[in-house]
Design a protein around this motif. Structure first.
Motif, PDB file in Angstrom:
ATOM      1  N   GLU A  64       1.715  -6.617   3.155  1.00 14.50           N
ATOM      2  CA  GLU A  64       3.035  -7.150   2.801  1.00 14.50           C
ATOM      3  C   GLU A  64       4.104  -6.069   2.918  1.00 14.50           C
ATOM      4  O   GLU A  64       3.888  -4.922   2.547  1.00 14.50           O
ATOM      5  N   GLY A  65       5.251  -6.471   3.463  1.00 11.91           N
ATOM      6  CA  GLY A  65       6.370  -5.541   3.583  1.00 11.91           C
ATOM      7  C   GLY A  65       6.287  -4.629   4.786  1.00 11.91           C
ATOM      8  O   GLY A  65       7.146  -3.765   4.975  1.00 11.91           O
ATOM      9  N   ASP A  66       5.260  -4.811   5.619  1.00  9.39           N
ATOM     10  CA  ASP A  66       5.058  -3.955   6.786  1.00  9.39           C
ATOM     11  C   ASP A  66       4.699  -4.848   7.974  1.00  9.39           C
ATOM     12  O   ASP A  66       4.068  -5.890   7.790  1.00  9.39           O
ATOM     13  N   MET A  73      -0.459   1.258  15.963  1.00  7.77           N
ATOM     14  CA  MET A  73       0.843   0.869  16.510  1.00  7.77           C
ATOM     15  C   MET A  73       1.182  -0.548  16.052  1.00  7.77           C
ATOM     16  O   MET A  73       0.287  -1.376  15.836  1.00  7.77           O
ATOM     17  N   PRO A  74       2.484  -0.860  15.886  1.00  3.37           N
ATOM     18  CA  PRO A  74       2.875  -2.201  15.432  1.00  3.37           C
ATOM     19  C   PRO A  74       2.681  -3.253  16.517  1.00  3.37           C
ATOM     20  O   PRO A  74       2.840  -2.975  17.710  1.00  3.37           O
ATOM     21  N   ILE A  75       2.357  -4.461  16.077  1.00  3.89           N
ATOM     22  CA  ILE A  75       2.247  -5.597  16.989  1.00  3.89           C
ATOM     23  C   ILE A  75       3.604  -6.270  17.155  1.00  3.89           C
ATOM     24  O   ILE A  75       3.932  -6.802  18.211  1.00  3.89           O
ATOM     25  N   ARG A  76       4.411  -6.246  16.090  1.00  2.00           N
ATOM     26  CA  ARG A  76       5.757  -6.796  16.131  1.00  2.00           C
ATOM     27  C   ARG A  76       6.610  -5.965  15.176  1.00  2.00           C
ATOM     28  O   ARG A  76       6.104  -5.153  14.399  1.00  2.00           O
ATOM     29  N   SER A  77       7.905  -6.176  15.207  1.00  2.00           N
ATOM     30  CA  SER A  77       8.800  -5.391  14.348  1.00  2.00           C
ATOM     31  C   SER A  77       9.034  -6.042  12.986  1.00  2.00           C
ATOM     32  O   SER A  77       9.330  -5.359  12.004  1.00  2.00           O
ATOM     33  N   GLU A  78       8.887  -7.357  12.909  1.00  2.64           N
ATOM     34  CA  GLU A  78       9.189  -8.085  11.668  1.00  2.64           C
ATOM     35  C   GLU A  78       8.099  -7.842  10.619  1.00  2.64           C
ATOM     36  O   GLU A  78       6.902  -8.014  10.905  1.00  2.64           O
ATOM     37  N   PRO A  79       8.473  -7.453   9.396  1.00  3.55           N
ATOM     38  CA  PRO A  79       7.467  -7.241   8.345  1.00  3.55           C
ATOM     39  C   PRO A  79       6.852  -8.555   7.870  1.00  3.55           C
ATOM     40  O   PRO A  79       7.436  -9.639   8.039  1.00  3.55           O
ATOM     41  N   ALA A  85       1.572 -13.483   4.200  1.00  8.23           N
ATOM     42  CA  ALA A  85       0.314 -12.788   3.883  1.00  8.23           C
ATOM     43  C   ALA A  85      -0.642 -13.730   3.157  1.00  8.23           C
ATOM     44  O   ALA A  85      -1.849 -13.770   3.460  1.00  8.23           O
ATOM     45  N   THR A  86      -0.114 -14.486   2.203  1.00  8.70           N
ATOM     46  CA  THR A  86      -0.940 -15.433   1.463  1.00  8.70           C
ATOM     47  C   THR A  86      -1.545 -16.466   2.392  1.00  8.70           C
ATOM     48  O   THR A  86      -2.747 -16.785   2.301  1.00  8.70           O
ATOM     49  N   ARG A  87      -0.735 -16.992   3.310  1.00  6.47           N
ATOM     50  CA  ARG A  87      -1.209 -18.021   4.228  1.00  6.47           C
ATOM     51  C   ARG A  87      -2.314 -17.475   5.136  1.00  6.47           C
ATOM     52  O   ARG A  87      -3.383 -18.099   5.270  1.00  6.47           O
ATOM     53  N   MET A  88      -2.058 -16.330   5.758  1.00  3.10           N
ATOM     54  CA  MET A  88      -3.011 -15.839   6.759  1.00  3.10           C
ATOM     55  C   MET A  88      -4.318 -15.371   6.123  1.00  3.10           C
ATOM     56  O   MET A  88      -5.388 -15.490   6.731  1.00  3.10           O
ATOM     57  N   LEU A  89      -4.267 -14.858   4.896  1.00  2.51           N
ATOM     58  CA  LEU A  89      -5.487 -14.342   4.280  1.00  2.51           C
ATOM     59  C   LEU A  89      -6.286 -15.428   3.569  1.00  2.51           C
ATOM     60  O   LEU A  89      -7.515 -15.468   3.655  1.00  2.51           O
ATOM     61  N   PHE A 147     -15.303 -10.183  12.967  1.00  3.42           N
ATOM     62  CA  PHE A 147     -14.572  -9.098  12.325  1.00  3.42           C
ATOM     63  C   PHE A 147     -15.160  -8.779  10.947  1.00  3.42           C
ATOM     64  O   PHE A 147     -15.432  -9.680  10.151  1.00  3.42           O
ATOM     65  N   ARG A 148     -15.356  -7.488  10.695  1.00  7.51           N
ATOM     66  CA  ARG A 148     -15.639  -7.039   9.331  1.00  7.51           C
ATOM     67  C   ARG A 148     -14.310  -6.967   8.600  1.00  7.51           C
ATOM     68  O   ARG A 148     -13.360  -6.345   9.088  1.00  7.51           O
ATOM     69  N   THR A 149     -14.231  -7.611   7.445  1.00  8.85           N
ATOM     70  CA  THR A 149     -12.943  -7.828   6.787  1.00  8.85           C
ATOM     71  C   THR A 149     -12.936  -7.254   5.380  1.00  8.85           C
ATOM     72  O   THR A 149     -13.900  -7.433   4.627  1.00  8.85           O
ATOM     73  N   ASN A 150     -11.863  -6.575   5.032  1.00  4.39           N
ATOM     74  CA  ASN A 150     -11.665  -6.107   3.662  1.00  4.39           C
ATOM     75  C   ASN A 150     -10.268  -6.498   3.203  1.00  4.39           C
ATOM     76  O   ASN A 150      -9.280  -6.141   3.837  1.00  4.39           O
ATOM     77  N   TYR A 151     -10.206  -7.285   2.115  1.00  5.15           N
ATOM     78  CA  TYR A 151      -8.935  -7.599   1.473  1.00  5.15           C
ATOM     79  C   TYR A 151      -8.747  -6.648   0.292  1.00  5.15           C
ATOM     80  O   TYR A 151      -9.708  -6.319  -0.412  1.00  5.15           O
ATOM     81  N   TYR A 152      -7.512  -6.258   0.049  1.00  5.00           N
ATOM     82  CA  TYR A 152      -7.232  -5.411  -1.114  1.00  5.00           C
ATOM     83  C   TYR A 152      -5.782  -5.601  -1.539  1.00  5.00           C
ATOM     84  O   TYR A 152      -4.923  -6.000  -0.743  1.00  5.00           O
ATOM     85  N   LYS A 153      -5.539  -5.338  -2.824  1.00  4.60           N
ATOM     86  CA  LYS A 153      -4.178  -5.376  -3.340  1.00  4.60           C
ATOM     87  C   LYS A 153      -3.606  -3.974  -3.343  1.00  4.60           C
ATOM     88  O   LYS A 153      -4.302  -2.999  -3.622  1.00  4.60           O
ATOM     89  N   GLN A 154      -2.316  -3.865  -3.026  1.00  6.79           N
ATOM     90  CA  GLN A 154      -1.636  -2.565  -3.011  1.00  6.79           C
ATOM     91  C   GLN A 154      -0.254  -2.727  -3.637  1.00  6.79           C
ATOM     92  O   GLN A 154       0.095  -3.810  -4.100  1.00  6.79           O
ATOM     93  N   SER A 155       0.487  -1.648  -3.699  1.00  3.68           N
ATOM     94  CA  SER A 155       1.732  -1.646  -4.475  1.00  3.68           C
ATOM     95  C   SER A 155       2.731  -2.697  -4.013  1.00  3.68           C
ATOM     96  O   SER A 155       3.518  -3.219  -4.809  1.00  3.68           O
TER      97      SER A 155
END
Length: 388
Positions: free
Chosen positions: A23-25, A36-42, A48-52, A82-90
């Motif tokens: 989120e925010g990035d 490297m970024p895939i797009r410029s829009e954060p 994030a909620t939808r995609m995860l 894909f090996r997937t890891n979800y985590y919460k951050q600031s």
């Protein structure tokens, strides 16, 4: 198609190894070691909620919301896992996706020294495949298990978190167990394997005392155990195994390890300079009488001499392997310097600018080590005071 798949498809098309969502990035991918970024829009919170949440299912999403971390494997299509890891951050939700090839590459295709195949012929003992996160340890282990699957009639149990490479039964029977879905922990799965007519067990990660202790016991009782540690070379691997035990049990741990250890395959990934991509480089330790004696004595600083003098047996010292790649022009002097153990050996090949940066980095590391040492002393003092 899941909303997230559009980003994962870019990873696959571009030959990248990882996708990072936060989120925010902006969404970013790692290609040949660089992010490297895939797009410029954060990414917004809603996005994030939808995609995860969409790809993990309600139960896993509930676990993630409660605990702040979640590991699982996501099969996007028949060719992409894909090996997937979800985590919460600031800033909110985040996730990392590692692309797992659906086709298991052979040891030859990976460029792993042919002597590693010899470990598959062992009747019992402990073989450790080590390296930092993202160094290809799992890929190398999968290739070794696939070689066993094609050439031997064995019962192989893998204990993983999550299951990455999926093995179809060939000559062997491959039982894959996922933590925590199929076994509550690595230690529990390893303990159960002793009662499952097992010939070989692969422990995806040996990160606690109970798992390490059980692995040594299983190896001593006749199982062939493949384990993983996050260490960069054979000496650090032996030290890590012993240091996991309390001080009063370390002599016994050294004796058990000396009896059961059959080999160490340490692995790093280096960025290529001859073409895009990365290449695996390995340190190989093959246990013999000299290695066993060194482990019992706790004189692990002598292991380097054994490895260097054991070339005829197939042993390989990490810096020698890196040197060979540098001589062939496969890696740059800077990449070789950054990954080497004895950096002084490679420093003369750096440009003046690279040498200046290396000296600055060395000063920072020295400061970090001094700071880290002071922090450790403070914690040790507090622990002793608390124990009183």
């Amino acid at each position: 198609m899941a909303y997230l798949d559009q980003f994962l498809q870019i990873v696959v098309r571009q030959g990248a190894s990882d996708l990072h969502i936060a989120e925010g990035d902006p969404p970013k991918m790692r290609t040949h070691g660089d992010i490297m970024p895939i797009r410029s829009e954060p990414i917004s919170h809603d996005e994030a909620t939808r995609m995860l949440s969409e790809i993990c299912g309600p139960r896993n999403w509930e676990i993630f919301e409660q605990h702040g971390d979640l590991d699982f494997a996501y099969q996007m299509d028949e060719h992409s896992r894909f090996r997937t890891n979800y985590y919460k951050q600031s800033e909110g939700y985040a996730a990392a996706f590692r692309l797992i090839p659906t086709k298991i590459a052979s040891l030859e295709e990976l460029g792993i020294p042919v002597v590693v195949k010899e470990f598959s012929y062992l009747r019992g003992g402990l073989v450790l495949v080590t390296g930092p996160t993202g160094s290809g340890k799992t890929t190398t282990q999968a290739a070794l298990i696939d070689f066993i699957n094609e050439n031997f009639s064995k019962h192989v149990i893998t204990i993983e978190e999550p299951i990455e490479f999926v093995h179809d039964n060939k000559r062997s029977v491959i039982t894959q167990r996922e933590v925590p879905a199929d076994s509550i922990s690595f230690a529990a799965g390893l303990k159960a394997s002793l009662r499952q007519d097992t010939d070989i067990v692969l422990v995806g990660e040996m990160r606690d005392l109970e798992t390490i202790s059980l692995a040594l016991t299983a190896a001593e009782t006749g199982l062939l155990v493949f384990g993983t540690l996050h260490t960069n070379n054979a000496r650090k691997t032996v030290d890590r195994m012993v240091d996991a035990f309390p001080a009063d049990r370390q002599p016994q741990a050294r004796a058990m390890l000396a009896n059961s250890l059959r080999g160490v395959v340490a692995q790093l990934l280096l960025k290529r300079s001859d073409r895009p991509g990365r290449i695996a480089v390995n340190e190989i330790l093959i246990a013999n009488a000299a290695v066993a004696a060194i482990i019992r004595e706790g004189a692990t600083h002598k292991l380097q001499d054994v490895i260097v003098s054991g070339r005829a047996q197939g042993m390989q010292f990490m810096d020698d392997a890196i040197w060979a790649l540098l001589e062939k022009g496969i890696v740059s002097p800077h990449e070789a310097f950054m990954k080497a153990i004895d950096k002084g050996r490679f420093k003369p090949f750096l440009s003046a600018e690279e040498e200046g940066l290396a000296n600055a980095a060395g000063s920072i590391r020295d400061d970090e080590r001094r700071l880290g040492g002071n922090v450790v002393k403070q914690f040790a003092t507090r622990a002793r005071v608390g124990a009183r």
